[in-house]
Motif scaffolding. Structure first.
Motif, PDB file in Angstrom:
ATOM      1  N   GLU A   1       0.822  -1.208   0.000  1.00 25.17           N
ATOM      2  CA  GLU A   1       0.000   0.000   0.000  1.00 25.17           C
ATOM      3  C   GLU A   1       0.859   1.262   0.000  1.00 25.17           C
ATOM      4  OE1 GLU A   1      -2.679  -0.451   3.288  1.00 25.17           O
ATOM      5  OE2 GLU A   1      -3.923  -1.913   2.239  1.00 25.17           O
TER       6      GLU A   1
ATOM      7  N   ALA B   1       0.563  13.897  12.342  1.00 27.90           N
ATOM      8  CA  ALA B   1      -0.360  12.775  12.153  1.00 27.90           C
ATOM      9  C   ALA B   1       0.072  11.886  10.995  1.00 27.90           C
ATOM     10  CB  ALA B   1      -1.779  13.305  11.914  1.00 27.90           C
ATOM     11  N   GLU B   2       0.503  12.494   9.895  1.00 26.69           N
ATOM     12  CA  GLU B   2       0.914  11.707   8.735  1.00 26.69           C
ATOM     13  C   GLU B   2       2.204  10.949   9.023  1.00 26.69           C
ATOM     14  OE1 GLU B   2       0.653  10.288   4.708  1.00 26.69           O
ATOM     15  OE2 GLU B   2      -0.779  11.131   6.162  1.00 26.69           O
TER      16      GLU B   2
ATOM     17  N   ARG C   1       3.132   9.806  11.910  1.00 26.21           N
ATOM     18  CA  ARG C   1       2.779   8.657  12.760  1.00 26.21           C
ATOM     19  C   ARG C   1       2.181   7.534  11.922  1.00 26.21           C
ATOM     20  NH1 ARG C   1       1.109  10.766  18.754  1.00 26.21           N
ATOM     21  NH2 ARG C   1       2.074  12.843  18.640  1.00 26.21           N
ATOM     22  N   ARG C   2       1.450   7.885  10.886  1.00 26.78           N
ATOM     23  CA  ARG C   2       0.881   6.856  10.009  1.00 26.78           C
ATOM     24  C   ARG C   2       1.969   6.151   9.202  1.00 26.78           C
ATOM     25  NH1 ARG C   2      -0.878   5.828   4.987  1.00 26.78           N
ATOM     26  NH2 ARG C   2      -0.109   7.798   4.130  1.00 26.78           N
ATOM     27  N   ARG C   3       2.994   6.890   8.772  1.00 23.09           N
ATOM     28  CA  ARG C   3       4.041   6.318   7.922  1.00 23.09           C
ATOM     29  C   ARG C   3       5.138   5.631   8.729  1.00 23.09           C
ATOM     30  NH1 ARG C   3       4.870   9.537   2.370  1.00 23.09           N
ATOM     31  NH2 ARG C   3       2.702  10.166   2.024  1.00 23.09           N
ATOM     32  N   GLY C   4       5.558   6.235   9.814  1.00 24.00           N
ATOM     33  CA  GLY C   4       6.558   5.621  10.678  1.00 24.00           C
ATOM     34  C   GLY C   4       7.993   5.865  10.290  1.00 24.00           C
TER      35      GLY C   4
ATOM     36  N   GLU D   1       2.208   4.521  22.469  1.00 21.58           N
ATOM     37  CA  GLU D   1       1.867   4.033  21.138  1.00 21.58           C
ATOM     38  C   GLU D   1       3.041   4.010  20.159  1.00 21.58           C
ATOM     39  OE1 GLU D   1      -0.872   6.403  18.911  1.00 21.58           O
ATOM     40  OE2 GLU D   1       0.303   8.254  19.120  1.00 21.58           O
TER      41      GLU D   1
ATOM     42  N   LEU E   1       3.726   1.762  16.570  1.00 29.24           N
ATOM     43  CA  LEU E   1       3.853   2.453  15.288  1.00 29.24           C
ATOM     44  C   LEU E   1       5.160   2.097  14.605  1.00 29.24           C
ATOM     45  CD1 LEU E   1       2.543   6.022  16.253  1.00 29.24           C
ATOM     46  CD2 LEU E   1       1.324   4.250  14.972  1.00 29.24           C
TER      47      LEU E   1
ATOM     48  N   THR F   1       5.265  -1.601  13.266  1.00 28.81           N
ATOM     49  CA  THR F   1       4.532  -1.729  12.006  1.00 28.81           C
ATOM     50  C   THR F   1       5.343  -1.210  10.831  1.00 28.81           C
ATOM     51  OG1 THR F   1       2.396  -1.545  13.141  1.00 28.81           O
ATOM     52  CG2 THR F   1       2.428  -1.068  10.781  1.00 28.81           C
ATOM     53  N   SER F   2       5.958  -0.044  11.007  1.00 31.81           N
ATOM     54  CA  SER F   2       6.731   0.531   9.901  1.00 31.81           C
ATOM     55  C   SER F   2       8.021  -0.245   9.662  1.00 31.81           C
ATOM     56  CB  SER F   2       7.030   2.010  10.157  1.00 31.81           C
ATOM     57  OG  SER F   2       7.948   2.181  11.212  1.00 31.81           O
TER      58      SER F   2
ATOM     59  N   ARG G   1       7.088  -3.145   7.509  1.00 32.45           N
ATOM     60  CA  ARG G   1       6.832  -2.730   6.130  1.00 32.45           C
ATOM     61  C   ARG G   1       8.137  -2.457   5.392  1.00 32.45           C
ATOM     62  NH1 ARG G   1       4.431   1.942   6.896  1.00 32.45           N
ATOM     63  NH2 ARG G   1       2.437   0.996   7.414  1.00 32.45           N
TER      64      ARG G   1
END
Length: 474
Positions: free
Chosen positions: A13, A95-96, A98-101, A372, A376, A379-380, A383
């Motif tokens: 993704e 915020a972005e 944290r989503r990407r890591g 958290e 995070l 997960t990154s 990926r």
């Protein structure tokens, strides 16, 4: 090029190759505002002649250093890009990120953690530009032991952007840049200290995918001495940061449990089987640090030793220090603080250390994020590792797809009952090899039996040992 990595991007993704700089509109708007601000206020350290050492052409420059000799000791000035003074907590970029890591690197382009206008522009420690930095000062005695470490905000200016190969050539010629003249001595000293602490240090050559003409090919990159010495400065800083956090009772550590004693004993037995000398009382760290990465047996043992480095994670704490704070691969507690442009957690770790050294409270936005951040980053990390492995596997398939039935030279990395793991000498492909009696750590001849692009794998069969001239892996 006839092949691309879009299947990997789709699976994970990630945006297509032509859209790697794509960010939501509110993120780009906020980045433009940050880019227009200029450096934050802070101590003027622009007279210190910092330099950066990065891969050629890199633009996201997190670290700059200046090394001093102080008698028999050393003083490290290490500047880290200051994102905490620029990025608004709770804002769109936060915020972005944290989503990407973290930044994900693929052969045909990276997927950055932050918009390039800041990560490769106004927050990057580019040469000749005044930049905001978290400036570490670390004193190291003649035995390699840290005697003092602190960090504060400052404005700095790098005077030169060096790359690994060019810096290595300058050291080989005896003409290193004056700002890093002490790097070789300090780097070697710090590595010796970490080995003495039991660090599991592996100098395995790394597979990387590069473009050659219209093709993607896999090549083996050997770490230069400068690369290793440079890494020691980053590790030194991360160890100093961890110490500050543990003493203050708040932080986020990168942790790795000690290897099981039985696994260590088995590794030492494997070393003896491979013909690698293991004197009585020698630790696994000492054996691994003394290996020559050009020798097949060394490569096999280092590959085996990766099994000792399992269970890495992130440990947050606020109050009592964690029960198991160490990192077995480094030899001491360690925290990520040196790559904030490319890795989310470093921005938070840096803010903790700045607060500790400044005698102020850790910001509430940092404290509230601690629980958290570990998830995070896990997960990154997963990926990024999947992207790296998938791209290498695909390039191996493409390079070998027309060569089914050919015989290759290889080195056996791991041997099982009916199959094992090998690395070809050229192209440097790591693959499964079927057949009984594979001699671990030795040169063999193998035949390419299967190429499967859908599963991204190649399979060989064992043809016999190779007694002729042995080419290096690369």
């Amino acid at each position: 090029m006839p092949h691309d990595f879009e299947s990997v991007r789709a699976e994970l993704e990630l945006p297509p190759a032509g859209e790697t700089d794509r960010f939501p509109d509110d993120v780009l708007t906020e980045a433009a505002t940050i880019a227009a601000r200029g450096p934050a206020e802070g101590e003027d350290a622009t007279a210190i002649p910092f330099v950066t050492i990065d891969p050629p052409g890199a633009r996201d420059l997190d670290q700059a250093m200046f090394l001093e000799r102080v008698g028999e000791s050393f003083r490290v000035h290490y500047a880290i890009a200051d994102l905490g003074s620029a990025i608004d907590p709770g804002g769109a970029i936060d915020a972005e990120a944290r989503r990407r890591g973290q930044t994900i690197y693929l052969p045909d382009g990276r997927v950055p953690l932050h918009p390039p206008v800041i990560s490769e522009g106004t927050l990057s420690l580019l040469p000749g530009e005044v930049r905001s930095a978290a400036l570490w000062t670390i004193d190291v005695d003649g035995g390699g032991v840290v005697t003092d470490a602190s960090v504060r905000r400052a404005r700095i200016r790098s005077v030169a952007q060096l790359d690994y190969e060019g810096a290595q050539a300058s050291f080989d010629a005896g003409t290193p840049h004056p700002s890093v003249e002490a790097l070789a001595d300090l780097g070697r000293l710090r590595l010796d200290v970490r080995v003495g602490l039991g660090a599991i240090e592996l100098a395995l050559p790394e597979q990387e995918v590069t473009a050659e003409g219209d093709d993607w090919v896999v090549r083996m990159r050997r770490r230069t001495d400068v690369d290793a010495w440079n890494a020691e400065i980053s590790l030194l800083t991360g160890m100093a940061a961890a110490r500050l956090m543990l003493d203050a009772g708040i932080g986020l550590l990168r942790t790795l449990p000690q290897a099981d004693p039985d696994a260590v004993a088995e590794l030492l037995r494997t070393a003896a089987t491979l013909g690698i000398p293991v004197a009585d009382g020698t630790t696994a760290a000492e054996v691994l640090a003394g290996l020559d990465p050009d020798l097949p047996a060394s490569i096999a043992l280092m590959r085996e030793a990766t099994g000792l480095l399992r269970g890495a994670g992130y440990t947050a704490f606020d109050g009592a220090a964690p029960e198991l704070p160490g990192h077995a691969g480094i030899g001491a507690p360690y925290a990520h603080v040196t790559a904030p442009l490319r890795r989310l957690v470093d921005r938070f770790g840096t803010e903790i250390c700045l607060a500790i050294c400044g005698g102020t409270d850790v910001p509430a936005w940092v404290r509230s994020a601690l629980p958290e951040l570990g998830d995070l980053m896990r997960t990154s990390d997963q990926r990024a590792a999947k992207a790296d492995r998938a791209c290498i596997d695909l390039a191996e398939v493409w390079e070998l797809e027309s060569r089914i039935g050919e015989v290759f030279d290889a080195v056996v990395l791991r041997a099982g009952d009916d199959e094992g793991e090998i690395v070809l000498t050229r192209p440097p492909t790591i693959a499964t090899c079927r057949g009984a009696g594979l001699p671990e750590g030795e040169h063999v001849r193998v035949r390419l039996a299967e190429v499967d692009e859908g599963r991204r794998r190649v399979v060989f069969t064992y043809e016999g040992t190779h007694t002729g001239d042995h080419r290096p892996i690369g």
